[in-house]
Design an enzyme around this catalytic site. Structure first.
Site, PDB file in Angstrom:
ATOM      1  N   LYS A 188      40.952  30.544  47.271  1.00  0.00           N
ATOM      2  CA  LYS A 188      41.426  31.172  46.033  1.00  0.00           C
ATOM      3  C   LYS A 188      41.487  32.682  46.259  1.00  0.00           C
ATOM      4  CE  LYS A 188      40.982  30.526  41.183  1.00  0.00           C
ATOM      5  NZ  LYS A 188      42.296  29.948  40.986  1.00  0.00           N
ATOM      6  N   CYS A 200      50.124  38.759  41.705  1.00  0.00           N
ATOM      7  CA  CYS A 200      49.462  38.056  40.595  1.00  0.00           C
ATOM      8  C   CYS A 200      49.966  38.585  39.254  1.00  0.00           C
ATOM      9  CB  CYS A 200      47.954  38.215  40.672  1.00  0.00           C
ATOM     10  SG  CYS A 200      47.155  37.365  39.306  1.00  0.00           S
TER      11      CYS A 200
HETATM   12  C1  DHB Z   1      46.148  33.860  39.439  1.00  0.00           C
HETATM   13  C2  DHB Z   1      47.485  33.594  39.324  1.00  0.00           C
HETATM   14  C3  DHB Z   1      48.309  33.823  40.392  1.00  0.00           C
HETATM   15  O1  DHB Z   1      49.652  33.585  40.339  1.00  0.00           O
HETATM   16  C4  DHB Z   1      47.783  34.333  41.569  1.00  0.00           C
HETATM   17  O2  DHB Z   1      48.585  34.571  42.593  1.00  0.00           O
HETATM   18  C5  DHB Z   1      46.446  34.603  41.678  1.00  0.00           C
HETATM   19  C6  DHB Z   1      45.623  34.351  40.601  1.00  0.00           C
HETATM   20  C7  DHB Z   1      45.261  33.629  38.278  1.00  0.00           C
HETATM   21  O3  DHB Z   1      45.724  33.699  37.145  1.00  0.00           O
HETATM   22  O4  DHB Z   1      44.064  33.398  38.480  1.00  0.00           O
END
Ligand code: DHB
Length: 501
Positions: free
Chosen positions: A154, A241
């Site tokens: 993540k 993000c």
């Molecule tokens: C999140 C969403 C994303 O598109 C990403 O690349 C990283 C994190 C999120 O909302 O946690």
């Protein structure tokens, strides 16, 4: 080989003597040959392994590093001791993003072209996207145990975060929306030896760390920490993000994109680095982004395209409110619906980026056919996100098997036979398409290999049923009107008499 601070001088030298990725590969080769002929000195130990790693000459790199005199110089050299370990880490984690062009363009007298690669490449072209089911070693262990060819965490931040308020995800058969707000256990957790051991287990699969810092300084700090951590194969720097309140998408701002890449370059990282990009929609924006990324082709090993389509909105038809709570209901769109957008990114960047920069395709992939399409557009690797979220890690086994089945049916032995080989539309192709559609099962949505998400309604049967209901209702109404004396139609009166009998 110039002092790193001499940015302007480097630029001049680059344009005068290097000029392109091919030129660069040639110079790497010259320098490698030059140093290969020298006895191990501090200068040779500083330069030679770096160029070998850059050119993915893994076998030669290993041979250089196992030389005792070289080991002695590097191990006792204050400045390059760290390098010694990081080169070995690169070797034991495997050559991940083999650039065939560079590999082929370098002919070293001392290397045997038939020598097998020191370590296995990726076992397949498919692995997980950063995001769902990647936040803990438990989840990552399931990815590792599947046919996913790598393990990607993540997106991490410097400190742990709980993310945005719930509900922050919504799924439907054709798309998903999320606004998680980067919930994660912190960089410290994802580079911890225990986390990596638990995630990778006995599989030996490459372990990548995704980062999405709150600032450039945070990203720099995390990249430095990752390079010091044993067991990490590469870094995916998320510049896309859309879900952190008050933080716009970095890679939509070209000035910021250039600043980030310049900073990354200055770090001289010892690990491969990829950047995750948002979807672009206008050709001029693709061009602007590609130009900047190409400027840093000696720093950026690959791009990952694309992240979710940012800031989309879905309402509930029952409550007439957004289906997720954070940011007024706006969230990133993913799943089958975004596949055409993702294919366009891969195709466009394949035509614009230097061949030394690999492309990892992601977006709406849920079947072997989707992987095939991505490769045809130019992807070297393919990630799976939303489908992994919905189906669990078993999806990697299914998708890889489907993909291998397609390659077998088409007689493809080496993926380079098809990678990037998408052809233009043609009349002959359209005829093949029509034929193929006729053979499709009537339930499929979106063509062959539509995968798991399929409508169970046959459109024609539905239309027929709807017409029947309309005709039946109209006859019933007419009969009623006749009975109540509002109409005086002889044949209806006759019909009613008959019915009464
Ligand atoms: C999140 C969403 C994303 O598109 C990403 O690349 C990283 C994190 C999120 O909302 O946690």
């Amino acid at each position: 080989m110039l002092p790193f601070e001499s940015e302007a001088l480097r630029e001049v030298v680059w344009w005068r003597y290097v000029g392109s990725a091919e030129g660069q590969a040639k110079w790497h080769a010259h320098i490698i040959v030059f140093f290969m002929e020298q006895r191990p000195s501090l200068r040779r130990c500083e330069e030679l392994p770096w160029h070998l790693r850059k050119c993915r000459k893994w076998t030669t790199l290993r041979n250089v590093l196992v030389d005792l005199r070289t080991f002695d110089v590097m191990y006792n050299g204050e400045q390059i001791k760290g390098g010694l370990f990081s080169y070995w880490r690169a070797l034991v984690r495997g050559p991940l993003y083999m650039s065939d062009e560079i590999e082929a363009s370098i002919v070293l007298q001392s290397s045997n072209p038939h020598e097998p690669e020191l370590l296995a490449e990726f076992s397949s072209r498919v692995y997980n996207a950063s995001g769902p089911r990647t936040g803990s070693s438990d989840a990552l262990q399931k990815v590792g145990a599947s046919k996913s060819s790598a393990i990607l965490t993540k997106s991490a931040t410097l400190l742990p975060q709980t993310g945005n308020p719930l509900p922050r995800t919504y799924t439907s058969p054709t798309f998903s929306i999320n606004s998680e707000g980067l919930p994660n256990k912190s960089i410290e957790y994802y580079i911890d030896g225990e986390t990596i051991r638990e995630s990778v287990g006995e599989t030996g699969k490459p372990y990548f760390v995704s980062i999405s810092g709150k600032s450039l300084e945070d990203n720099v700090e995390m990249m430095k920490l990752i390079c010091k951590a044993p067991g990490v194969a590469g870094i995916e720097l998320n510049l896309a993000c859309p879900n952190v309140i008050g933080h716009p998408i970095i890679a939509y701002d070209m000035t910021q994109l250039r600043t980030v890449l310049k900073t990354v370059k200055s770090l001289k990282l010892s690990l491969p680095i990829g950047i995750k990009l948002p979807p672009y929609f206008d050709f001029i924006h693709y061009q602007q982004a590609a130009e900047i990324i190409n400027e840093y082709n000696s720093t950026i090993d690959y791009i990952v395209t694309m992240n979710t389509v940012g800031n989309t909105l879905m309402l509930s038809p029952y409550s007439n409110e957004p289906v997720i709570s954070p940011k007024g209901g706006y969230g990133g769109l993913s799943g089958p619906a975004v596949k055409p957008i993702a294919l366009a990114q891969v195709r466009k960047f394949y035509s614009l980026l230097d061949s030394s920069i690999d492309i990892v395709g992601v977006g709406g992939v849920q079947s072997g056919q989707d992987v095939y399409d991505m490769v045809l557009c130019g992807a070297k690797m393919v990630q799976v996100g939303t489908c992994h979220w919905i189906e669990g890690a078993n999806c990697f086994d299914r998708i890889v098997e489907e993909f291998e089945g397609i390659l077998e049916r088409k007689g493809v032995k080496d993926l380079e036979e098809i990678r990037g080989k998408l052809k233009d539309w043609s009349k002959a192709g359209a005829a093949i398409d029509r034929k193929g559609r006729k053979l499709e099962p009537k339930t499929a949505v979106g063509g062959a290999g539509g995968g798991k998400f399929q409508s169970t309604l046959d459109d024609r049967a539905f239309l027929l049923l709807a017409c029947g209901v309309v005709v039946f209702t109209q006859v019933l109404c007419a009969l009623l009107a006749q009975a109540l004396g509002h109409l005086d139609v002889p044949w209806l009166a006759q019909l009613m008499d008959n019915l009464k009998k």
